[in-house]
Design a protein around this motif. Structure first.
Motif, PDB file in Angstrom:
ATOM      1  N   ARG A   1      15.357  15.854  -7.900  1.00  0.00           N
ATOM      2  CA  ARG A   1      14.368  14.820  -7.587  1.00  0.00           C
ATOM      3  C   ARG A   1      14.226  14.653  -6.070  1.00  0.00           C
ATOM      4  N   PRO A   2      13.027  14.305  -5.589  1.00  0.00           N
ATOM      5  CA  PRO A   2      12.820  14.087  -4.148  1.00  0.00           C
ATOM      6  C   PRO A   2      13.654  12.915  -3.628  1.00  0.00           C
ATOM      7  N   LYS A   3      14.054  13.001  -2.378  1.00  0.00           N
ATOM      8  CA  LYS A   3      14.798  11.911  -1.757  1.00  0.00           C
ATOM      9  C   LYS A   3      13.816  10.840  -1.295  1.00  0.00           C
ATOM     10  N   PRO A   4      13.958   9.610  -1.782  1.00  0.00           N
ATOM     11  CA  PRO A   4      12.989   8.563  -1.425  1.00  0.00           C
ATOM     12  C   PRO A   4      13.014   8.216   0.059  1.00  0.00           C
ATOM     13  N   THR A   5      11.843   7.993   0.615  1.00  0.00           N
ATOM     14  CA  THR A   5      11.700   7.494   1.980  1.00  0.00           C
ATOM     15  C   THR A   5      11.722   5.964   1.946  1.00  0.00           C
ATOM     16  N   LYS A   6      11.697   5.340   3.123  1.00  0.00           N
ATOM     17  CA  LYS A   6      11.663   3.877   3.174  1.00  0.00           C
ATOM     18  C   LYS A   6      10.423   3.338   2.472  1.00  0.00           C
ATOM     19  N   LYS A   7       9.285   4.037   2.649  1.00  0.00           N
ATOM     20  CA  LYS A   7       8.050   3.627   1.986  1.00  0.00           C
ATOM     21  C   LYS A   7       8.189   3.744   0.476  1.00  0.00           C
ATOM     22  N   ASP A   8       8.850   4.803   0.014  1.00  0.00           N
ATOM     23  CA  ASP A   8       9.060   4.992  -1.418  1.00  0.00           C
ATOM     24  C   ASP A   8       9.925   3.880  -2.000  1.00  0.00           C
ATOM     25  N   TRP A   9      11.002   3.529  -1.267  1.00  0.00           N
ATOM     26  CA  TRP A   9      11.857   2.444  -1.738  1.00  0.00           C
ATOM     27  C   TRP A   9      11.054   1.146  -1.842  1.00  0.00           C
ATOM     28  N   GLY A  10      10.153   0.943  -0.894  1.00  0.00           N
ATOM     29  CA  GLY A  10       9.294  -0.237  -0.937  1.00  0.00           C
ATOM     30  C   GLY A  10       8.405  -0.248  -2.166  1.00  0.00           C
ATOM     31  N   MET A  11       7.870   0.926  -2.531  1.00  0.00           N
ATOM     32  CA  MET A  11       7.029   1.030  -3.718  1.00  0.00           C
ATOM     33  C   MET A  11       7.842   0.772  -4.982  1.00  0.00           C
ATOM     34  N   PHE A  12       9.054   1.331  -5.034  1.00  0.00           N
ATOM     35  CA  PHE A  12       9.917   1.093  -6.198  1.00  0.00           C
ATOM     36  C   PHE A  12      10.256  -0.397  -6.318  1.00  0.00           C
ATOM     37  N   ALA A  13      10.481  -1.030  -5.177  1.00  0.00           N
ATOM     38  CA  ALA A  13      10.770  -2.467  -5.184  1.00  0.00           C
ATOM     39  C   ALA A  13       9.577  -3.261  -5.711  1.00  0.00           C
ATOM     40  N   LEU A  14       8.368  -2.860  -5.306  1.00  0.00           N
ATOM     41  CA  LEU A  14       7.158  -3.529  -5.801  1.00  0.00           C
ATOM     42  C   LEU A  14       7.006  -3.347  -7.306  1.00  0.00           C
ATOM     43  N   LEU A  15       7.318  -2.154  -7.789  1.00  0.00           N
ATOM     44  CA  LEU A  15       7.269  -1.908  -9.233  1.00  0.00           C
ATOM     45  C   LEU A  15       8.264  -2.810  -9.961  1.00  0.00           C
ATOM     46  N   GLY A  16       9.485  -2.898  -9.409  1.00  0.00           N
ATOM     47  CA  GLY A  16      10.497  -3.752 -10.017  1.00  0.00           C
ATOM     48  C   GLY A  16      10.117  -5.223  -9.986  1.00  0.00           C
ATOM     49  N   LEU A  17       9.464  -5.635  -8.897  1.00  0.00           N
ATOM     50  CA  LEU A  17       9.065  -7.033  -8.752  1.00  0.00           C
ATOM     51  C   LEU A  17       7.943  -7.397  -9.721  1.00  0.00           C
ATOM     52  N   THR A  18       6.932  -6.516  -9.832  1.00  0.00           N
ATOM     53  CA  THR A  18       5.749  -6.839 -10.636  1.00  0.00           C
ATOM     54  C   THR A  18       5.975  -6.618 -12.129  1.00  0.00           C
ATOM     55  N   GLY A  19       6.265  -5.371 -12.513  1.00  0.00           N
ATOM     56  CA  GLY A  19       6.326  -5.028 -13.929  1.00  0.00           C
ATOM     57  C   GLY A  19       7.627  -5.377 -14.615  1.00  0.00           C
ATOM     58  N   ILE A  20       8.705  -5.560 -13.836  1.00  0.00           N
ATOM     59  CA  ILE A  20      10.005  -5.854 -14.442  1.00  0.00           C
ATOM     60  C   ILE A  20      10.351  -7.336 -14.291  1.00  0.00           C
TER      61      ILE A  20
END
Length: 307
Positions: free
Chosen positions: A62-81
């Protein structure tokens, strides 16, 4: 081969959203022992424990997440979870099922709108017709044929909670489409669930769940286990795979299967009556899903015949 794959994707989305229908019943059972945020936290904690080994085993490159990617994952966790599930379980406790179902039925329309505006996905007339058919079926099912019941609802604070739930899930679906351009459904779901679980922890602690955890019924624990394994791990991965393959707008049509599933499961497990209006509504939903997803399937064939 491509056509078979498309039908497989449709089958996966149908199974995923049908499984989500069981969350209404599981949530009602779990809410008898736990508070809303604690149910959500325990559900996704269990899912995270399962998802990480699956990701490490199946996604070694799997690709290594960048800071921007971690931010997107956090947004996904905040909204949908986090936000969506707190709102969902609050509604399970304080809102009539009819009202909750009607609000959630608005999700596909909002996802289609956001997908067209932000993702520039093509929205066809048949998709809109399919959505309208499916939405009509959902309204018929949840009102049991008595459409006038909608006019009897008065504005209540819980309505704002339900509105936030709808918006947060729509954002989760649209943001997920962006993340899925780089990451697989398993990786995207795992990181989103991990962040969502962290966001849910303080809300769960605020409910002081210690006594509930010690004295919860076996039924409540089984309900949470069901939501962790099937409703979250299996169904979220299938839903995200569907979004990755056919887009958020088209995949959203399948969300209308959820209330049909909920009504059928309530009939089977809670002894509720499956009415004639529910039957007609289910047929409308299935017709809407068929119309909304059939459109692009025939275009490649026409193009091949013309060339």
């Amino acid at each position: 081969m491509e056509r078979k794959k498309q039908w497989l994707i449709y089958a996966m989305l149908t199974l995923a959203t049908a499984t989500w229908g069981s969350a209404f019943i599981a949530g009602k059972l779990a809410i008898e022992s736990f508070e809303p945020s604690t149910i959500a936290f325990l559900r996704f904690l269990g899912a995270a424990i399962l998802l990480f080994p699956i990701m490490w085993l199946l996604e070694k490159n799997r690709p290594k997440p960048t800071k921007k990617d971690w931010g997107m994952f956090a947004l996904l966790g905040l909204t949908g979870i986090a936000i969506y599930n707190i709102c969902f379980f609050l509604a399970s406790k304080h809102a009539p099922v009819i009202k909750s179902s009607l609000f959630i039925a608005a999700n596909p329309m909002l996802i289609v709108l956001l997908s067209g505006v932000f993702l520039k996905e093509q929205i066809t007339k048949k998709q809109i017709i399919g959505l309208i058919l499916a939405l009509s079926g959902v309204v018929l099912i949840v009102t049991e044929g008595n459409i006038q019941i909608i006019t009897q609802f008065q504005f209540e604070p819980i309505d704002l909670i339900l509105l936030v739930a709808v918006i947060s899930w729509a954002l989760y679906s649209v943001l997920g489409r962006v993340v899925l351009k780089k990451y697989s459904p398993i990786v995207s779901t795992t990181y989103a669930v991990a962040f969502g679980t962290l966001f849910l922890l303080p809300f769960s602690l605020a409910e002081q769940p210690w006594d509930a955890i010690l004295h919860a019924s076996p039924t409540a624990w089984l309900s949470i286990a069901h939501m962790s394994v099937l409703v979250t791990v299996v169904s979220f991965i299938m839903y995200y795979y569907g979004i990755q393959q056919i887009g958020a707008a088209k995949a959203s049509i399948f969300i209308n299967v959820m209330p049909v599933s909920a009504v059928i499961m309530a009939t089977l497990f809670l002894g509720e009556t499956f009415t004639s209006s529910a039957m007609v509504g289910a047929l409308l939903v299935l017709s809407g899903v068929y119309v909304g997803t059939y459109v692009r399937k025939v275009r490649p064939k026409k193009l091949r015949n013309a060339s």
